[in-house]
Design a protein around this motif. Structure first.
Motif, PDB file in Angstrom:
ATOM      1  N   MET A 295      55.298 -33.664  79.054  1.00  0.00           N
ATOM      2  CA  MET A 295      55.630 -32.376  78.436  1.00  0.00           C
ATOM      3  C   MET A 295      54.726 -32.070  77.244  1.00  0.00           C
ATOM      4  N   PHE A 296      54.241 -33.115  76.566  1.00  0.00           N
ATOM      5  CA  PHE A 296      53.359 -32.891  75.422  1.00  0.00           C
ATOM      6  C   PHE A 296      51.997 -32.345  75.839  1.00  0.00           C
ATOM      7  N   GLU A 297      51.656 -32.434  77.127  1.00  0.00           N
ATOM      8  CA  GLU A 297      50.376 -31.923  77.624  1.00  0.00           C
ATOM      9  C   GLU A 297      50.542 -30.671  78.477  1.00  0.00           C
ATOM     10  N   VAL A 298      51.709 -30.491  79.106  1.00  0.00           N
ATOM     11  CA  VAL A 298      51.911 -29.398  80.064  1.00  0.00           C
ATOM     12  C   VAL A 298      52.478 -28.159  79.389  1.00  0.00           C
TER      13      VAL A 298
ATOM     14  N   GLU B 137      53.395 -25.511  76.488  1.00  0.00           N
ATOM     15  CA  GLU B 137      52.719 -25.015  75.284  1.00  0.00           C
ATOM     16  C   GLU B 137      53.544 -25.279  74.031  1.00  0.00           C
ATOM     17  N   GLU B 138      54.877 -25.123  74.118  1.00  0.00           N
ATOM     18  CA  GLU B 138      55.728 -25.355  72.949  1.00  0.00           C
ATOM     19  C   GLU B 138      55.712 -26.826  72.555  1.00  0.00           C
ATOM     20  N   TYR B 139      55.742 -27.725  73.540  1.00  0.00           N
ATOM     21  CA  TYR B 139      55.696 -29.160  73.253  1.00  0.00           C
ATOM     22  C   TYR B 139      54.305 -29.560  72.745  1.00  0.00           C
ATOM     23  N   ARG B 140      53.270 -28.902  73.265  1.00  0.00           N
ATOM     24  CA  ARG B 140      51.911 -29.191  72.790  1.00  0.00           C
ATOM     25  C   ARG B 140      51.768 -28.805  71.327  1.00  0.00           C
ATOM     26  N   ARG B 141      52.337 -27.677  70.954  1.00  0.00           N
ATOM     27  CA  ARG B 141      52.300 -27.235  69.555  1.00  0.00           C
ATOM     28  C   ARG B 141      53.172 -28.141  68.679  1.00  0.00           C
ATOM     29  N   LEU B 142      54.293 -28.625  69.232  1.00  0.00           N
ATOM     30  CA  LEU B 142      55.141 -29.561  68.490  1.00  0.00           C
ATOM     31  C   LEU B 142      54.406 -30.878  68.233  1.00  0.00           C
ATOM     32  N   LYS B 143      53.650 -31.340  69.215  1.00  0.00           N
ATOM     33  CA  LYS B 143      52.851 -32.564  69.044  1.00  0.00           C
ATOM     34  C   LYS B 143      51.844 -32.387  67.923  1.00  0.00           C
ATOM     35  N   SER B 144      51.146 -31.242  67.915  1.00  0.00           N
ATOM     36  CA  SER B 144      50.179 -30.960  66.851  1.00  0.00           C
ATOM     37  C   SER B 144      50.860 -30.903  65.490  1.00  0.00           C
ATOM     38  N   LEU B 145      52.057 -30.338  65.460  1.00  0.00           N
ATOM     39  CA  LEU B 145      52.809 -30.216  64.211  1.00  0.00           C
ATOM     40  C   LEU B 145      53.256 -31.582  63.695  1.00  0.00           C
ATOM     41  N   LEU B 146      53.711 -32.460  64.598  1.00  0.00           N
ATOM     42  CA  LEU B 146      54.142 -33.805  64.202  1.00  0.00           C
ATOM     43  C   LEU B 146      52.957 -34.635  63.710  1.00  0.00           C
ATOM     44  N   ILE B 147      51.801 -34.477  64.352  1.00  0.00           N
ATOM     45  CA  ILE B 147      50.600 -35.195  63.893  1.00  0.00           C
ATOM     46  C   ILE B 147      50.234 -34.739  62.488  1.00  0.00           C
ATOM     47  N   ASP B 148      50.292 -33.429  62.252  1.00  0.00           N
ATOM     48  CA  ASP B 148      50.004 -32.889  60.918  1.00  0.00           C
ATOM     49  C   ASP B 148      50.985 -33.429  59.878  1.00  0.00           C
ATOM     50  N   PHE B 149      52.231 -33.559  60.270  1.00  0.00           N
ATOM     51  CA  PHE B 149      53.287 -33.924  59.323  1.00  0.00           C
ATOM     52  C   PHE B 149      53.214 -35.405  58.934  1.00  0.00           C
TER      53      PHE B 149
ATOM     54  N   THR C  43      58.743 -39.725  72.327  1.00  0.00           N
ATOM     55  CA  THR C  43      58.836 -39.636  73.783  1.00  0.00           C
ATOM     56  C   THR C  43      59.541 -38.344  74.158  1.00  0.00           C
ATOM     57  N   ALA C  44      58.932 -37.571  75.063  1.00  0.00           N
ATOM     58  CA  ALA C  44      59.529 -36.325  75.555  1.00  0.00           C
ATOM     59  C   ALA C  44      59.911 -36.525  77.016  1.00  0.00           C
ATOM     60  N   VAL C  45      61.205 -36.495  77.314  1.00  0.00           N
ATOM     61  CA  VAL C  45      61.684 -36.678  78.678  1.00  0.00           C
ATOM     62  C   VAL C  45      63.050 -35.999  78.813  1.00  0.00           C
ATOM     63  N   ASP C  46      63.252 -35.331  79.944  1.00  0.00           N
ATOM     64  CA  ASP C  46      64.531 -34.661  80.255  1.00  0.00           C
ATOM     65  C   ASP C  46      64.955 -33.670  79.170  1.00  0.00           C
ATOM     66  N   GLY C  47      63.993 -32.939  78.621  1.00  0.00           N
ATOM     67  CA  GLY C  47      64.312 -31.919  77.626  1.00  0.00           C
ATOM     68  C   GLY C  47      64.677 -32.451  76.258  1.00  0.00           C
ATOM     69  N   LYS C  48      64.439 -33.729  75.992  1.00  0.00           N
ATOM     70  CA  LYS C  48      64.761 -34.330  74.696  1.00  0.00           C
ATOM     71  C   LYS C  48      63.528 -35.011  74.116  1.00  0.00           C
ATOM     72  N   ILE C  49      63.520 -35.141  72.802  1.00  0.00           N
ATOM     73  CA  ILE C  49      62.436 -35.838  72.093  1.00  0.00           C
ATOM     74  C   ILE C  49      63.067 -37.025  71.368  1.00  0.00           C
TER      75      ILE C  49
END
Length: 304
Positions: A147-150, A152-164, A185-191
């Motif tokens: 989900m972090f690659e597929v 767009e919202e999860y991809r932006r969340l990954k970028s945000l967590l890296i920044d943080f 870990t992103a699986v089944d709609g949860k992080i």
């Protein structure tokens, strides 16, 4: 709106303004952790634990602030400018959205990205009875899940967590300093957020045996609302100054094995005028010199 710039009157004020001036290499991003007007004990403990992980690049506001970031962002922008923080984490709790966290970042003191997360399960630092990492330890970030690659919202969340959580940029890495891991870990709609301490054990060779020991905090999160910047604004925020961009080197190529080849361009040379090693055997005779010049031989013919 007319803004009057006043020169600083003291050296302390001058240093303060110089620190906030734009730089080619920006300072490490600071984060502000804000408690909402109706934050409960769980949200308060989450903010305290993340502050302990993020220190010393964080500011924790202990007083409650009655604001709703998705409806009005002026207070967040005010706190951002006041504390010089480009990252924020806002915690709140209500009946419609219990145990709520809003993580976001600023660009030019205006909200760029903002994602709302719900806390479903939380284990604090003090609940895990293991040794902790010292303050200011730079974490290693690991992201698992398609989900972090597929998405767009999860991809932006990954970028945000890296920044943080990335911390300061360092020129060199020491093996003993790699002692803290943050795993998402992103699986089944949860992080799922987990944090581990790296233990270097003896292995009988130069490379140590690595073991992970859970340290805390650990969070089970679910994504709720999102407020993402437009593509144009997002590209503008990623723009780098020209001085930081590496200069392109011409006539240089690399092969498959990483060998560098350089091409040199030279003007056409006249090899007849090339200076060679002087040898008696190669020395020209007077007769050869005269024929090359197109003249008559200096020797006079005898008259009959």
């Amino acid at each position: 709106l007319i803004y009057c710039y006043r020169k600083p009157k003291t050296k302390r004020a001058k240093r303060f303004l110089e620190k906030r001036e734009p730089k080619l290499k920006e300072n490490t991003k600071n984060a502000m952790l804000i408690k909402g007007g109706n934050a409960n004990l769980t949200v308060t403990e989450v903010l305290k634990d993340i502050y302990a992980v993020k220190k010393p690049f964080a500011v924790l506001y202990k007083k409650k602030n009655i604001t709703r970031p998705f409806e009005d962002q002026t207070s967040l922008e005010f706190f951002s400018k006041k504390s010089d923080c480009s990252l924020f984490l806002f915690g709140s709790h209500n009946k419609k959205r219990p145990n709520n966290l809003i993580i976001g970042r600023m660009f030019d003191y205006h909200v760029l990205d903002m994602i709302e997360l719900g806390i479903e399960k939380f284990v604090s630092l003090k609940d895990v009875k293991n040794s902790k990492c010292p303050e200011g330890t730079k974490p290693m970030l690991i992201f698992a899940g398609d989900m972090f690659e597929v998405n767009e919202e999860y991809r932006r969340l990954k970028s945000l967590l890296i920044d943080f959580f990335r911390g300061p940029s360092v020129p060199n890495i020491r093996l003993a300093g790699l002692e803290y891991v943050l795993h998402f870990t992103a699986v089944d709609g949860k992080i799922y957020m987990r944090s581990y301490k790296v233990l270097l054990k003896k292995s009988g060779c130069k490379i140590p045996r690595i073991e992970l020991e859970e340290m805390g905090p650990s969070l089970d999160l679910v994504m709720r609302r999102t407020h993402l910047a437009s593509d144009d604004l997002y590209k503008l925020s990623l723009k780098q100054p020209k001085a930081l961009k590496p200069k392109k080197k011409k006539n240089i190529s690399h092969d498959v094995f990483g060998t560098t080849y350089g091409r040199i361009h030279m003007q056409k040379q006249d090899l007849s005028k090339l200076q060679t090693r002087k040898m008696k055997g190669l020395k020209k005779r007077p007769a050869e010199k005269s024929t090359e010049d197109g003249g008559v031989s200096p020797k006079k013919s005898k008259s009959a």
